[in-house]
Design a protein around this motif. Structure first.
Motif, PDB file in Angstrom:
ATOM      1  N   ASP A 226       0.998  -1.115   0.066  1.00  0.00           N
ATOM      2  CA  ASP A 226      -0.191   0.034  -0.016  1.00  0.00           C
ATOM      3  C   ASP A 226       0.799   1.212   0.042  1.00  0.00           C
ATOM      4  O   ASP A 226       0.370   2.286  -0.670  1.00  0.00           O
ATOM      5  CB  ASP A 226      -0.989   0.011   1.213  1.00  0.00           C
ATOM      6  N   ALA A 227       1.833   1.154   0.645  1.00  0.00           N
ATOM      7  CA  ALA A 227       2.937   2.196   0.841  1.00  0.00           C
ATOM      8  C   ALA A 227       3.433   2.560  -0.810  1.00  0.00           C
ATOM      9  O   ALA A 227       3.509   3.780  -1.012  1.00  0.00           O
ATOM     10  CB  ALA A 227       4.007   2.068   1.793  1.00  0.00           C
ATOM     11  N   HIS A 245      -6.549   4.822  -5.416  1.00  0.00           N
ATOM     12  CA  HIS A 245      -7.431   3.701  -5.424  1.00  0.00           C
ATOM     13  C   HIS A 245      -6.501   2.256  -5.254  1.00  0.00           C
ATOM     14  O   HIS A 245      -5.162   2.531  -5.656  1.00  0.00           O
ATOM     15  CB  HIS A 245      -8.370   3.333  -6.378  1.00  0.00           C
ATOM     16  N   GLY A 246      -6.988   1.327  -4.570  1.00  0.00           N
ATOM     17  CA  GLY A 246      -6.234   0.223  -4.472  1.00  0.00           C
ATOM     18  C   GLY A 246      -5.681  -0.442  -3.358  1.00  0.00           C
ATOM     19  O   GLY A 246      -5.129  -1.484  -3.343  1.00  0.00           O
ATOM     20  N   SER A 247      -5.388   0.416  -2.186  1.00  0.00           N
ATOM     21  CA  SER A 247      -4.903  -0.105  -1.074  1.00  0.00           C
ATOM     22  C   SER A 247      -5.932  -0.480  -0.109  1.00  0.00           C
ATOM     23  O   SER A 247      -6.071   0.161   0.893  1.00  0.00           O
ATOM     24  CB  SER A 247      -3.948   1.230  -0.487  1.00  0.00           C
ATOM     25  N   ASP A 248      -6.513  -1.666  -0.279  1.00  0.00           N
ATOM     26  CA  ASP A 248      -7.709  -2.120   0.408  1.00  0.00           C
ATOM     27  C   ASP A 248      -7.373  -2.516   2.070  1.00  0.00           C
ATOM     28  O   ASP A 248      -8.231  -2.304   2.759  1.00  0.00           O
ATOM     29  CB  ASP A 248      -8.397  -3.174  -0.340  1.00  0.00           C
ATOM     30  N   THR A 249      -6.229  -2.847   2.200  1.00  0.00           N
ATOM     31  CA  THR A 249      -5.816  -3.217   3.485  1.00  0.00           C
ATOM     32  C   THR A 249      -5.920  -2.108   4.341  1.00  0.00           C
ATOM     33  O   THR A 249      -6.611  -2.037   5.565  1.00  0.00           O
ATOM     34  CB  THR A 249      -4.480  -3.833   3.547  1.00  0.00           C
ATOM     35  N   THR A 250      -5.189  -1.014   3.879  1.00  0.00           N
ATOM     36  CA  THR A 250      -5.211   0.021   4.503  1.00  0.00           C
ATOM     37  C   THR A 250      -6.603   1.032   4.596  1.00  0.00           C
ATOM     38  O   THR A 250      -6.884   1.296   5.703  1.00  0.00           O
ATOM     39  CB  THR A 250      -4.037   1.153   4.117  1.00  0.00           C
ATOM     40  N   PHE A 251      -7.273   0.787   3.498  1.00  0.00           N
ATOM     41  CA  PHE A 251      -8.787   1.463   3.489  1.00  0.00           C
ATOM     42  C   PHE A 251      -9.680   0.719   4.732  1.00  0.00           C
ATOM     43  O   PHE A 251      -9.997   1.351   5.409  1.00  0.00           O
ATOM     44  CB  PHE A 251      -9.283   1.025   2.223  1.00  0.00           C
ATOM     45  N   HIS A 262     -12.281   7.906   0.177  1.00  0.00           N
ATOM     46  CA  HIS A 262     -12.541   8.222  -1.184  1.00  0.00           C
ATOM     47  C   HIS A 262     -11.519   7.873  -2.191  1.00  0.00           C
ATOM     48  O   HIS A 262     -10.723   8.754  -2.444  1.00  0.00           O
ATOM     49  CB  HIS A 262     -12.926   9.842  -0.929  1.00  0.00           C
ATOM     50  N   PRO A 263     -11.752   6.870  -2.571  1.00  0.00           N
ATOM     51  CA  PRO A 263     -10.615   6.488  -3.572  1.00  0.00           C
ATOM     52  C   PRO A 263     -10.720   7.128  -5.015  1.00  0.00           C
ATOM     53  O   PRO A 263     -11.903   7.013  -5.415  1.00  0.00           O
ATOM     54  CB  PRO A 263     -10.731   4.810  -3.685  1.00  0.00           C
ATOM     55  N   ILE A 264      -9.742   7.563  -5.366  1.00  0.00           N
ATOM     56  CA  ILE A 264      -9.829   8.202  -6.777  1.00  0.00           C
ATOM     57  C   ILE A 264      -8.513   7.601  -7.641  1.00  0.00           C
ATOM     58  O   ILE A 264      -7.568   7.053  -6.990  1.00  0.00           O
ATOM     59  CB  ILE A 264      -9.927   9.822  -6.799  1.00  0.00           C
ATOM     60  N   ASP A 265      -8.428   7.871  -8.829  1.00  0.00           N
ATOM     61  CA  ASP A 265      -7.484   7.650  -9.749  1.00  0.00           C
ATOM     62  C   ASP A 265      -6.404   8.967  -9.959  1.00  0.00           C
ATOM     63  O   ASP A 265      -6.759   9.896 -10.402  1.00  0.00           O
ATOM     64  CB  ASP A 265      -7.998   7.173 -11.112  1.00  0.00           C
ATOM     65  N   MET A 266      -5.174   8.617  -9.392  1.00  0.00           N
ATOM     66  CA  MET A 266      -4.310   9.566  -9.614  1.00  0.00           C
ATOM     67  C   MET A 266      -3.041   8.990 -10.297  1.00  0.00           C
ATOM     68  O   MET A 266      -1.870   9.174 -10.086  1.00  0.00           O
ATOM     69  CB  MET A 266      -3.529   9.884  -8.107  1.00  0.00           C
ATOM     70  N   SER A 267      -3.128   7.967 -11.184  1.00  0.00           N
ATOM     71  CA  SER A 267      -2.052   7.091 -11.948  1.00  0.00           C
ATOM     72  C   SER A 267      -1.276   8.098 -12.741  1.00  0.00           C
ATOM     73  O   SER A 267       0.018   7.720 -12.596  1.00  0.00           O
ATOM     74  CB  SER A 267      -2.855   6.260 -12.717  1.00  0.00           C
TER      75      SER A 267
END
Length: 284
Positions: A226-227, A245-251, A262-267
């Motif tokens: 997640d880091a 988005h994508g760090s489900d464990t930390t979420f 609030h997951p968003i895309d910052m790719s």
């Protein structure tokens, strides 16, 4: 412990600065995430920036936009977390480590002058602003300041002198040495959630710094996976956390502590080594 409260950083964020990504691109490589062969999609990046802005507004904070039409030579100016370090109406402007970003301070000074801030700048000492210095602890009076890849330890004393509000204003600057080149700024691996709690990827710091940080705030440890997705590079507005988005464990960990994620895309911005927090600077 200090009884004075850092009012501009306490409680729910009210105003947040963003800089429009008018000239954003991956034009050079100054951190391990940047590769000129992996270019950002400008149209997609602009949409992502607008989504971040609207999400911040939906979470209750006003966004103050710095325009950047005349900053053509500075594609990274969108990462305005690096503009400087605020305390009240004072700001310690950044002196960047790399020449590719050096001239950004001129545009930031102009912006903050218009907002009525008192600015200071030390061209002899390298420090990269609130990307490398975050307030935490009781009264938000502990400034965890990065040391190593992008900021000099000499800045710690200088910051304390320059943004002190008055003779009675006391706060502590804690030097935190970064030892993993992937986490080149404090805000890539440490995220205060309130004055008592922060999430962090502690292996990014040396052992002494880890112990020092633990003296001032409780920590929610995040896993390396997640880091690497810059989960610590989040925008916090009260109980709202805006994050790539994508760090489900930390979420799930954040949700257990009462936070709404609030997951968003910052790719596209991650191709330049930044995410949501990098694109913002809390003003109050």
């Amino acid at each position: 412990m200090n009884k004075i409260v850092n009012k501009s950083m306490m409680g729910v964020a009210k105003r947040i600065m963003m800089c429009r990504p008018t000239h954003f691109k991956v034009d050079y490589s100054i951190n391990p995430w940047m590769d000129e062969k992996v270019q950002a999609d400008f149209e997609k990046a602009t949409k992502q920036w607008n989504t971040l802005k609207s999400t911040i507004e939906k979470c209750g904070a006003e966004v103050v936009v710095m325009e950047s039409e005349d900053a053509r030579d500075y594609p990274d100016i969108v990462f305005c977390a690096n503009a400087g370090i605020l305390r009240g109406k004072k700001i310690y402007l950044s002196h960047f480590a790399f020449p590719e970003r050096y001239g950004e301070h001129v545009f930031y000074k102009r912006f903050f002058d218009k907002l009525g801030f008192e600015t200071s700048f030390n061209q002899k000492i390298i420090h990269e602003g609130a990307g490398d210095a975050l307030w935490c602890g009781e009264g938000m009076n502990i400034l965890v300041s990065g040391v190593g890849p992008r900021s000099d330890v000499q800045a710690c004393e200088d910051i304390q002198q320059k943004i002190k509000l008055n003779a009675d204003d006391k706060f502590y600057v804690v030097a935190a040495r970064l030892v993993d080149p992937r986490f080149y700024h404090v805000d890539t691996c440490f995220c205060p959630l309130d004055e008592n709690l922060a999430m962090a990827y502690m292996p990014a710091f040396d052992s002494v710094s880890q112990n020092n940080i633990r003296n001032y705030t409780e920590l929610l440890p995040v896993p390396e996976k997640d880091a690497r997705r810059f989960v610590c590079n989040s925008v916090v507005i009260g109980k709202h956390v805006i994050v790539h988005h994508g760090s489900d464990t930390t979420f799930k960990l954040l949700e257990k502590h009462g936070y709404q994620v609030h997951p968003i895309d910052m790719s596209e911005f991650m191709k330049a080594g930044g995410s949501a927090k990098c694109c913002t600077l809390r003003l109050e």
